[in-house]
Design an enzyme around this catalytic site. Sequence first.
Site, PDB file in Angstrom:
ATOM      1  N   ASP A  16       0.863  -1.166   0.000  1.00  0.00           N
ATOM      2  CA  ASP A  16       0.000   0.000   0.000  1.00  0.00           C
ATOM      3  C   ASP A  16       0.913   1.233   0.000  1.00  0.00           C
ATOM      4  O   ASP A  16       2.124   1.116   0.206  1.00  0.00           O
ATOM      5  CB  ASP A  16      -0.882  -0.041   1.253  1.00  0.00           C
ATOM      6  CG  ASP A  16      -1.756   1.182   1.410  1.00  0.00           C
ATOM      7  OD1 ASP A  16      -2.272   1.690   0.398  1.00  0.00           O
ATOM      8  OD2 ASP A  16      -1.898   1.658   2.549  1.00  0.00           O
ATOM      9  N   ASP A  41       0.081   5.208   1.276  1.00  0.00           N
ATOM     10  CA  ASP A  41      -0.036   6.028   2.487  1.00  0.00           C
ATOM     11  C   ASP A  41      -0.075   5.164   3.736  1.00  0.00           C
ATOM     12  O   ASP A  41      -0.781   4.156   3.794  1.00  0.00           O
ATOM     13  CB  ASP A  41      -1.312   6.872   2.428  1.00  0.00           C
ATOM     14  CG  ASP A  41      -1.209   8.008   1.424  1.00  0.00           C
ATOM     15  OD1 ASP A  41      -1.144   9.166   1.842  1.00  0.00           O
ATOM     16  OD2 ASP A  41      -1.164   7.721   0.211  1.00  0.00           O
ATOM     17  N   ASP A  62       0.765   9.528   6.012  1.00  0.00           N
ATOM     18  CA  ASP A  62      -0.467   9.856   5.300  1.00  0.00           C
ATOM     19  C   ASP A  62      -0.357  11.200   4.584  1.00  0.00           C
ATOM     20  O   ASP A  62      -0.025  12.219   5.191  1.00  0.00           O
ATOM     21  CB  ASP A  62      -1.626   9.902   6.300  1.00  0.00           C
ATOM     22  CG  ASP A  62      -2.977   9.976   5.617  1.00  0.00           C
ATOM     23  OD1 ASP A  62      -3.081   9.522   4.467  1.00  0.00           O
ATOM     24  OD2 ASP A  62      -3.924  10.507   6.232  1.00  0.00           O
ATOM     25  N   THR A 121      -2.069   1.077  -4.821  1.00  0.00           N
ATOM     26  CA  THR A 121      -2.470   2.256  -4.048  1.00  0.00           C
ATOM     27  C   THR A 121      -3.844   2.756  -4.454  1.00  0.00           C
ATOM     28  O   THR A 121      -4.284   2.560  -5.596  1.00  0.00           O
ATOM     29  CB  THR A 121      -1.426   3.382  -4.233  1.00  0.00           C
ATOM     30  OG1 THR A 121      -1.897   4.585  -3.615  1.00  0.00           O
ATOM     31  CG2 THR A 121      -1.172   3.662  -5.710  1.00  0.00           C
ATOM     32  N   ASP A 170      -1.868  -1.249   5.779  1.00  0.00           N
ATOM     33  CA  ASP A 170      -2.237  -0.798   7.126  1.00  0.00           C
ATOM     34  C   ASP A 170      -3.729  -0.886   7.400  1.00  0.00           C
ATOM     35  O   ASP A 170      -4.158  -0.642   8.525  1.00  0.00           O
ATOM     36  CB  ASP A 170      -1.795   0.657   7.329  1.00  0.00           C
ATOM     37  CG  ASP A 170      -2.573   1.622   6.450  1.00  0.00           C
ATOM     38  OD1 ASP A 170      -3.358   2.432   6.994  1.00  0.00           O
ATOM     39  OD2 ASP A 170      -2.412   1.578   5.224  1.00  0.00           O
TER      40      ASP A 170
END
Length: 419
Positions: free
Chosen positions: A153, A155, A161, A189, A377
Site C-alpha cells: 500500500d 499512504d 499519510d 495504491t 495498514d
Amino acid sequence: MTTRYRVEYALKTHRRDQLIEWIKGLLAVPFVLHSQPTAAYDNRQDILVKMARTAHRRYAEILHDVEDLINDHIAHQRDGTHQRSKLKLLVPSVGVFFTPLLLEEAFEYQDRQRRISSRRFVPPSFNDIRLILNSAQVLSLVRGGPLELVTFDGDVTLYDDGQSLTADNPVIPRILSLLAQGTKVGIVTAAGYTEAKKYYGRLYGLLEAIKAAVTLKQVTNPELIILGGESNFLFQLDTSAEYLLRYVERNEWLLPEMQQWTEEDIQALLDVAEKALRECISGMELSAEILRKERAVGIIPTTAPKARKFTREQLEETVLVTQQVVEMSPAARRLPFCAFNGGNDVFVDIGDKGWGVLACQRYLGGIEGSKTLHVGDQFLSAGANDFKARLACTTAWIANPGETVQLLDELTTHSQGQR
C-alpha cells in the site's frame, strides 16, 4: 483516559478482526492465571522469573494449538470442505490461508522483542498478536520460498499519510534489496492517477534510487509496477522514460473477469455512490466537497479557511452508509467496488485491492498467492481497502511506515538464517 464511549466504539464489529480477537481471548486465560501483579510488593525476583517462564510456556502451547487448527483448515481448503473445519466453526469469519502459519516460532521471536511473557499488568494485546501473525507469515514465506512478489500500500505503509516517498525514507534501501534479489515489487495504491508525472511526485525518492542503482549495476532488470485506483491504472518502471514510468494499456493487463466490467455499470455505480456521499455531507453538515474521477468518487475537505478536519466517527459513518447504499444498487451485483476511509477523506473506487494484487500477479508472469506478500495498514472488515487483498495472497498488517521497515528487516534476517 479511555472513555466508556471509546471502549464501546472499539468493540463494534467493523472495528475488530475476529481471528485476532479470538487468539487474544485464548491468551488472556494463562495471563489471568499466572501473572503476578503483587510481586512488585514482595520484591521477589524469583517469582517474576517463574511467572515469565510459565506464561511463556502456556502462550507457546496455545499458539502451537492454533497453528494446528490452521493446518487443519488448510487441509479442508484442499478438499473443498473448509466450511466444516473446526477453525471455521470457532471463528466464522476466517478466510483463506495460502500458507501455514508458524505461530509458535513467531511467538518465540516476538517475545524476545516485546517481552510479552514478562508483563504482569498488560495481557497479550491486539498489536502483540498482529505482529506475531506477521512474523509467522514471514517465516512461512521464507521456508516455502522463494518469495516472488511483494506488494505495498502507499499512504501509512511506505510513507506518512498524504506525504511522498522521499529520498531519505529508510524503506528505499530495503526495497532495492528485494529488487536486487530478483523479487518483483508492486505498489497497489488508492491514488488513482492517469499520468506518470503524478505518481512520480509521490514516489520520486524510490524511482530515482532505482535508476541510480541500475546505472551503477547494483540492480539488474528490476521489475516494479504501480497499480493505482486500487485496480484501475497500471504503470511499469521504465528508467528511460521522462518520469521513470510507462503507462500500460488496459488490454495488456486486465483479468478476463475485469474485462466484463462495462462503462455503463461503472458510471451507474459511481452515480449511486456520489448521491450517498452528498446525503452524508448534508446530514452531518460536513465541510466537504465531491471529487469525481474516471473510476472513483469521494469527498475531500473544502479549502475554506474555517473548514474542520473530519472526525473518525464522521469518516466511518460515511463509509458504512455509502457502502450499504451502493451494495443495494443493481450495478454492485455486476462489478466489485471498495468504499474506504482515507484518513481525512472517503472514496469509493471501482474494483478493490484483491483484484489489484491478482492483476499484478498475472501481469508479472502468473505468480501464486503463496509466493506473494501484500503489506498494508487497513485490514479491518469495513472501510479498509487492504482487506480484500487477503483473497489474493498472504498479507502483513502494519500500523505505520516504521513497521514496514521492521518487517522487511525481519524478512532479511529470516532469509539469511535459511542460507
